[in-house]
Write an enzyme that holds these catalytic residues in place. Sequence first.
Site, PDB file in Angstrom:
ATOM      1  N   GLY A  49     -66.745  48.594  44.798  1.00 10.05           N
ATOM      2  CA  GLY A  49     -65.427  48.314  45.771  1.00 10.05           C
ATOM      3  C   GLY A  49     -64.431  47.635  45.460  1.00 10.05           C
ATOM      4  O   GLY A  49     -64.381  46.690  44.079  1.00 10.05           O
ATOM      5  N   GLN A  54     -58.700  40.075  45.578  1.00 12.59           N
ATOM      6  CA  GLN A  54     -58.941  39.974  44.602  1.00 12.59           C
ATOM      7  C   GLN A  54     -57.242  40.479  43.350  1.00 12.59           C
ATOM      8  O   GLN A  54     -58.691  40.163  42.309  1.00 12.59           O
ATOM      9  CB  GLN A  54     -60.475  41.104  43.657  1.00 12.59           C
ATOM     10  CG  GLN A  54     -61.299  40.846  44.718  1.00 12.59           C
ATOM     11  CD  GLN A  54     -63.129  41.609  44.715  1.00 12.59           C
ATOM     12  OE1 GLN A  54     -62.807  43.145  45.299  1.00 12.59           O
ATOM     13  NE2 GLN A  54     -63.538  41.471  43.847  1.00 12.59           N
ATOM     14  N   CYS A 106     -70.165  40.721  42.654  1.00  9.78           N
ATOM     15  CA  CYS A 106     -68.770  40.842  43.068  1.00  9.78           C
ATOM     16  C   CYS A 106     -67.884  40.934  41.986  1.00  9.78           C
ATOM     17  O   CYS A 106     -68.596  39.424  40.871  1.00  9.78           O
ATOM     18  CB  CYS A 106     -68.636  39.804  43.800  1.00  9.78           C
ATOM     19  SG  CYS A 106     -66.537  39.745  44.531  1.00  9.78           S
ATOM     20  N   LEU A 107     -66.996  40.974  41.861  1.00 15.52           N
ATOM     21  CA  LEU A 107     -65.818  41.586  40.517  1.00 15.52           C
ATOM     22  C   LEU A 107     -65.227  40.374  40.330  1.00 15.52           C
ATOM     23  O   LEU A 107     -65.106  39.807  39.431  1.00 15.52           O
ATOM     24  CB  LEU A 107     -65.190  43.020  40.670  1.00 15.52           C
ATOM     25  CG  LEU A 107     -65.820  43.674  39.939  1.00 15.52           C
ATOM     26  CD1 LEU A 107     -64.449  45.074  40.150  1.00 15.52           C
ATOM     27  CD2 LEU A 107     -66.263  44.346  38.779  1.00 15.52           C
ATOM     28  N   HIS A 148     -69.271  43.392  52.516  1.00 14.71           N
ATOM     29  CA  HIS A 148     -68.965  42.368  51.539  1.00 14.71           C
ATOM     30  C   HIS A 148     -67.395  42.877  50.821  1.00 14.71           C
ATOM     31  O   HIS A 148     -66.995  42.013  50.875  1.00 14.71           O
ATOM     32  CB  HIS A 148     -69.205  42.887  50.490  1.00 14.71           C
ATOM     33  CG  HIS A 148     -69.405  42.561  49.121  1.00 14.71           C
ATOM     34  ND1 HIS A 148     -69.853  42.172  48.314  1.00 14.71           N
ATOM     35  CD2 HIS A 148     -68.195  42.692  48.243  1.00 14.71           C
ATOM     36  CE1 HIS A 148     -69.695  41.313  46.587  1.00 14.71           C
ATOM     37  NE2 HIS A 148     -68.368  41.459  46.716  1.00 14.71           N
ATOM     38  N   GLU A 149     -66.991  44.130  51.286  1.00  7.89           N
ATOM     39  CA  GLU A 149     -65.097  44.211  50.994  1.00  7.89           C
ATOM     40  C   GLU A 149     -64.741  44.125  52.111  1.00  7.89           C
ATOM     41  O   GLU A 149     -63.326  42.865  52.174  1.00  7.89           O
ATOM     42  CB  GLU A 149     -65.181  46.254  50.991  1.00  7.89           C
ATOM     43  CG  GLU A 149     -65.341  46.226  49.484  1.00  7.89           C
ATOM     44  CD  GLU A 149     -65.524  45.383  48.583  1.00  7.89           C
ATOM     45  OE1 GLU A 149     -64.401  44.277  47.808  1.00  7.89           O
ATOM     46  OE2 GLU A 149     -66.043  45.660  47.604  1.00  7.89           O
ATOM     47  N   HIS A 152     -64.180  39.934  51.868  1.00  9.96           N
ATOM     48  CA  HIS A 152     -62.988  39.364  50.842  1.00  9.96           C
ATOM     49  C   HIS A 152     -61.354  39.041  52.265  1.00  9.96           C
ATOM     50  O   HIS A 152     -60.744  38.956  51.488  1.00  9.96           O
ATOM     51  CB  HIS A 152     -62.977  40.641  49.766  1.00  9.96           C
ATOM     52  CG  HIS A 152     -63.782  40.141  48.902  1.00  9.96           C
ATOM     53  ND1 HIS A 152     -63.629  39.846  48.373  1.00  9.96           N
ATOM     54  CD2 HIS A 152     -64.698  41.431  48.065  1.00  9.96           C
ATOM     55  CE1 HIS A 152     -64.609  39.515  47.225  1.00  9.96           C
ATOM     56  NE2 HIS A 152     -65.060  40.332  46.790  1.00  9.96           N
TER      57      HIS A 152
END
Length: 195
Positions: A49, A54, A106-107, A148-149, A152
């Site tokens: 995602g 981000q 996470c990226l 999670h997304e 953010h």
Amino acid sequence: MTLHKIAQLGHPILRQKARLLTDEELAEPAMQTLIDDMIETMRDAQGAGLAAPQIHQSVQVCMVEMDPERNRRYPYCPHIPLTVLVNPRFTVLSTADERFENFEGCLSLPNLRGRVVREARIRLQAWDRRGQALDFIAEGLSAGTYQHELDHLNGVLFVDRVCDSRSLCTTEHFDRFEKERFVGEAQRLVARYGS
Ligand code: NI
């Protein structure tokens, strides 16, 4: 389309609450291009995602996609078709005993994984990228990915929710010491919820 640089832990934009978009803003070509860029950036980085903060854009856009055939970061996850969410919110449907521990990465926090408690069933309401209303239920591991997304978009990172800091590990050590046990947990979750 353009690949964007991914904001890394410590960048203040990851800690801001992203602002809501109007339907006019969403329809602008620049915003549609941004969404295309996010899809490309997410796929290039092997993410499950991606959220707009981000890529340094503090707006309420995020997306989820999981193709276990192609994804090297989460090959044990169930399939999730590409889903773009604009101005999303969720309500919890699971009971307290249905919560589960997800092992997240996470990226924006490369080379780190940790255990996070997530809701197993949520109702998601949002717009799609064309401004059409979405209203659906996500369950199991997929529900964790959506949470999670959405975090953010509220300036929350998975490390804020890690239930036991001793679970934090590098990707290499996740694969070496934790993956086998977690894949078993994930399979039981997928067997129960189908996703
Ligand atoms: Ni993330």
